[in-house]
Design an enzyme around this catalytic site. Structure first.
Site, PDB file in Angstrom:
ATOM      1  N   LYS A   1       4.016  11.685   7.676  1.00  0.00           N
ATOM      2  CA  LYS A   1       5.034  10.410   7.750  1.00  0.00           C
ATOM      3  C   LYS A   1       6.060  10.541   6.817  1.00  0.00           C
ATOM      4  CE  LYS A   1       1.693   7.300   7.181  1.00  0.00           C
ATOM      5  NZ  LYS A   1       0.596   8.418   7.058  1.00  0.00           N
TER       6      LYS A   1
ATOM      7  N   ARG B   1       0.111  -1.643   9.243  1.00  0.00           N
ATOM      8  CA  ARG B   1      -1.333  -1.089   9.154  1.00  0.00           C
ATOM      9  C   ARG B   1      -2.302  -2.092   9.757  1.00  0.00           C
ATOM     10  NH1 ARG B   1       0.045   2.833   4.443  1.00  0.00           N
ATOM     11  NH2 ARG B   1      -1.667   3.987   4.434  1.00  0.00           N
TER      12      ARG B   1
ATOM     13  N   ARG C   1      -1.359  18.099  -2.218  1.00  0.00           N
ATOM     14  CA  ARG C   1       0.148  17.473  -2.142  1.00  0.00           C
ATOM     15  C   ARG C   1       0.591  17.390  -3.713  1.00  0.00           C
ATOM     16  NH1 ARG C   1       1.307  12.110   0.796  1.00  0.00           N
ATOM     17  NH2 ARG C   1      -0.819  11.620  -0.059  1.00  0.00           N
TER      18      ARG C   1
ATOM     19  N   ARG D   1      -0.698  12.453  -6.917  1.00  0.00           N
ATOM     20  CA  ARG D   1      -0.943  11.021  -6.773  1.00  0.00           C
ATOM     21  C   ARG D   1      -2.603  10.969  -6.969  1.00  0.00           C
ATOM     22  NH1 ARG D   1       1.060   8.853  -0.956  1.00  0.00           N
ATOM     23  NH2 ARG D   1      -0.961   7.864  -0.922  1.00  0.00           N
TER      24      ARG D   1
ATOM     25  N   ARG E   1      -9.616   6.666   2.600  1.00  0.00           N
ATOM     26  CA  ARG E   1      -8.370   6.217   3.310  1.00  0.00           C
ATOM     27  C   ARG E   1      -8.435   6.554   4.772  1.00  0.00           C
ATOM     28  NH1 ARG E   1      -4.710   9.533  -0.557  1.00  0.00           N
ATOM     29  NH2 ARG E   1      -3.044   9.234   1.048  1.00  0.00           N
TER      30      ARG E   1
HETATM   31  P1  AP5 Z   1       3.227  13.353   3.454  1.00  0.00           P
HETATM   32  O1  AP5 Z   1       4.456  13.379   4.199  1.00  0.00           O
HETATM   33  O2  AP5 Z   1       3.184  12.998   2.053  1.00  0.00           O
HETATM   34  O3  AP5 Z   1       1.984  12.529   4.394  1.00  0.00           O
HETATM   35  P2  AP5 Z   1       1.682  11.172   4.825  1.00  0.00           P
HETATM   36  O4  AP5 Z   1       1.382  10.787   6.230  1.00  0.00           O
HETATM   37  O5  AP5 Z   1       3.241  10.344   4.214  1.00  0.00           O
HETATM   38  O6  AP5 Z   1       0.541  10.731   3.938  1.00  0.00           O
HETATM   39  P3  AP5 Z   1       0.252   9.673   2.835  1.00  0.00           P
HETATM   40  O7  AP5 Z   1      -0.783  10.246   2.331  1.00  0.00           O
HETATM   41  O8  AP5 Z   1       1.443   9.171   1.821  1.00  0.00           O
HETATM   42  O9  AP5 Z   1       0.066   8.335   3.719  1.00  0.00           O
HETATM   43  P4  AP5 Z   1      -1.040   7.372   3.467  1.00  0.00           P
HETATM   44  O10 AP5 Z   1      -0.615   6.364   4.688  1.00  0.00           O
HETATM   45  O11 AP5 Z   1      -2.495   7.638   3.392  1.00  0.00           O
HETATM   46  O12 AP5 Z   1      -0.409   6.906   1.986  1.00  0.00           O
HETATM   47  P5  AP5 Z   1       0.642   5.540   1.572  1.00  0.00           P
HETATM   48  O13 AP5 Z   1       1.317   5.936   0.495  1.00  0.00           O
HETATM   49  O14 AP5 Z   1       1.111   4.972   3.150  1.00  0.00           O
HETATM   50  O15 AP5 Z   1       2.380  14.914   3.596  1.00  0.00           O
HETATM   51  C1  AP5 Z   1       0.751  15.243   2.992  1.00  0.00           C
HETATM   52  C2  AP5 Z   1       1.099  16.466   2.670  1.00  0.00           C
HETATM   53  O16 AP5 Z   1       1.077  17.400   3.733  1.00  0.00           O
HETATM   54  C3  AP5 Z   1       2.261  16.902   1.695  1.00  0.00           C
HETATM   55  O17 AP5 Z   1       1.710  17.670   0.693  1.00  0.00           O
HETATM   56  C4  AP5 Z   1       3.149  17.818   2.630  1.00  0.00           C
HETATM   57  O18 AP5 Z   1       3.730  18.750   2.100  1.00  0.00           O
HETATM   58  C5  AP5 Z   1       2.240  18.433   3.650  1.00  0.00           C
HETATM   59  N1  AP5 Z   1       2.741  18.469   4.851  1.00  0.00           N
HETATM   60  C6  AP5 Z   1       3.580  17.450   5.531  1.00  0.00           C
HETATM   61  N2  AP5 Z   1       3.859  18.084   6.934  1.00  0.00           N
HETATM   62  C7  AP5 Z   1       3.099  19.176   6.991  1.00  0.00           C
HETATM   63  C8  AP5 Z   1       2.944  20.189   8.185  1.00  0.00           C
HETATM   64  N3  AP5 Z   1       3.436  20.042   9.194  1.00  0.00           N
HETATM   65  N4  AP5 Z   1       1.949  21.406   7.867  1.00  0.00           N
HETATM   66  C9  AP5 Z   1       1.661  21.543   6.607  1.00  0.00           C
HETATM   67  N5  AP5 Z   1       1.647  20.569   5.755  1.00  0.00           N
HETATM   68  C10 AP5 Z   1       2.437  19.435   5.924  1.00  0.00           C
HETATM   69  O19 AP5 Z   1      -0.579   4.508   1.222  1.00  0.00           O
HETATM   70  C11 AP5 Z   1      -1.192   4.575   0.126  1.00  0.00           C
HETATM   71  C12 AP5 Z   1      -2.294   3.158  -0.062  1.00  0.00           C
HETATM   72  O20 AP5 Z   1      -1.211   2.208  -0.372  1.00  0.00           O
HETATM   73  C13 AP5 Z   1      -3.113   2.874   0.909  1.00  0.00           C
HETATM   74  O21 AP5 Z   1      -4.258   3.507   0.773  1.00  0.00           O
HETATM   75  C14 AP5 Z   1      -3.359   1.536   0.524  1.00  0.00           C
HETATM   76  O22 AP5 Z   1      -3.935   1.172  -0.321  1.00  0.00           O
HETATM   77  C15 AP5 Z   1      -1.798   0.833   0.323  1.00  0.00           C
HETATM   78  N6  AP5 Z   1      -0.907   0.721   1.209  1.00  0.00           N
HETATM   79  C16 AP5 Z   1       0.432   1.312   1.651  1.00  0.00           C
HETATM   80  N7  AP5 Z   1       0.879   0.521   2.830  1.00  0.00           N
HETATM   81  C17 AP5 Z   1      -0.042  -0.290   3.167  1.00  0.00           C
HETATM   82  C18 AP5 Z   1      -0.007  -1.286   4.083  1.00  0.00           C
HETATM   83  N8  AP5 Z   1       1.037  -1.534   5.118  1.00  0.00           N
HETATM   84  N9  AP5 Z   1      -1.033  -2.371   4.183  1.00  0.00           N
HETATM   85  C19 AP5 Z   1      -2.009  -2.378   3.106  1.00  0.00           C
HETATM   86  N10 AP5 Z   1      -2.009  -1.375   2.252  1.00  0.00           N
HETATM   87  C20 AP5 Z   1      -0.981  -0.419   2.050  1.00  0.00           C
END
Ligand code: AP5
Length: 207
Positions: free
Chosen positions: A13, A88, A127, A153, A164
């Site tokens: 994402k 979410r 990552r 991270r 997660r």
């Molecule tokens: P990346 O693009 O970083 O993936 P992502 O989908 O953005 O994953 P996140 O881990 O950031 O999502 P998340 O939803 O768990 O975390 P968030 O920060 O939102 O890609 C991942 C890796 O794969 C990278 O190394 C990349 O290079 C690689 N990659 C990408 N595409 C690829 C491909 N095609 N092939 C191979 N490799 C690839 O949330 C974190 C925490 O914040 C949550 O756990 C929660 O506690 C809190 N939080 C955030 N938003 C909310 C909300 N709305 N409500 C409540 N709590 C929230």
């Protein structure tokens, strides 16, 4: 355009949102990034948010919506935004609908980036990111250029990512039914090179 990028942790994402920012001329709003910035500031709110992130649990809706709303109100988001990791929960989806309606806007598309569970742990534990630029890398699939100092991270351990993913399935995946009813959901295969996935998203959006 108001666009949601939806999918499990590690779906890509954040990676794809950054690529779409230039193409669509609208900002990325990542609640995860906003929460990590708040946690880094050392504020009381940040400490509370960090306690949920460390466990792989969702932060409470009230705090999440507060953090999100403040960002949506900034000037650069007045013509639309790419929502990454928000909403979410159903409560967050309803809040988003209300906030956008006040601005005469609505969610135009929800792009679900589909990646099998078997792929997720490897993507997350590999990552790394550059704290200076926010650029995201992967030690195998998208390695950082030589000389760039990267960090990992805190919630990118195997144990936390398992939580997660369970949180995503229990609390977030059901939000898709809310948007399915509105007929705005498109699904793309998230397995393939970064460029291939970008092309699939562009095709799904018709841009
Ligand atoms: P990346 O693009 O970083 O993936 P992502 O989908 O953005 O994953 P996140 O881990 O950031 O999502 P998340 O939803 O768990 O975390 P968030 O920060 O939102 O890609 C991942 C890796 O794969 C990278 O190394 C990349 O290079 C690689 N990659 C990408 N595409 C690829 C491909 N095609 N092939 C191979 N490799 C690839 O949330 C974190 C925490 O914040 C949550 O756990 C929660 O506690 C809190 N939080 C955030 N938003 C909310 C909300 N709305 N409500 C409540 N709590 C929230």
């Amino acid at each position: 355009m108001d666009l949601i990028l939806f999918g499990p942790p590690g779906a890509g994402k954040g990676t794809q949102a950054k690529r779409l920012v230039e193409l669509l001329g609208i900002p990325q709003i990542s609640t995860g990034d906003l929460m990590r910035a708040e946690a880094k500031s050392g504020s009381e709110l940040g400490r509370e948010l960090q306690s949920y992130m460390s466990k792989g649990a969702l932060a409470p809706d009230s705090l999440t919506i507060q953090v999100f709303k403040a960002r949506l109100e900034q000037d650069d988001a007045k013509n639309g935004a790419i929502f990454d990791g928000f909403p979410r929960t159903i409560a967050q989806a309803e809040a988003l609908e209300g906030l956008l309606a006040e601005l005469g806007r609505k969610v135009d598309k929800v792009v679900v980036i589909e990646v099998p569970d078997s792929e997720i742990v490897g993507r997350i534990t590999g990552r790394r990111s550059d704290p200076a630029t926010g650029q995201v890398y992967h030690i195998t699939y998208n390695p950082p250029p030589p000389g760039v100092e990267v960090v990992q991270r805190k919630d990118d351990t195997e144990e936390v990512v398992t939580n997660r993913l369970a949180t995503y399935k229990a609390q977030t995946e059901p939000v898709l039914a809310y948007y399915d009813k509105k007929g705005v959901v498109v699904r793309v295969d998230g397995v393939g090179s970064l460029d291939e996935v970008t092309e699939r998203i562009k095709a799904a959006l018709g841009v």
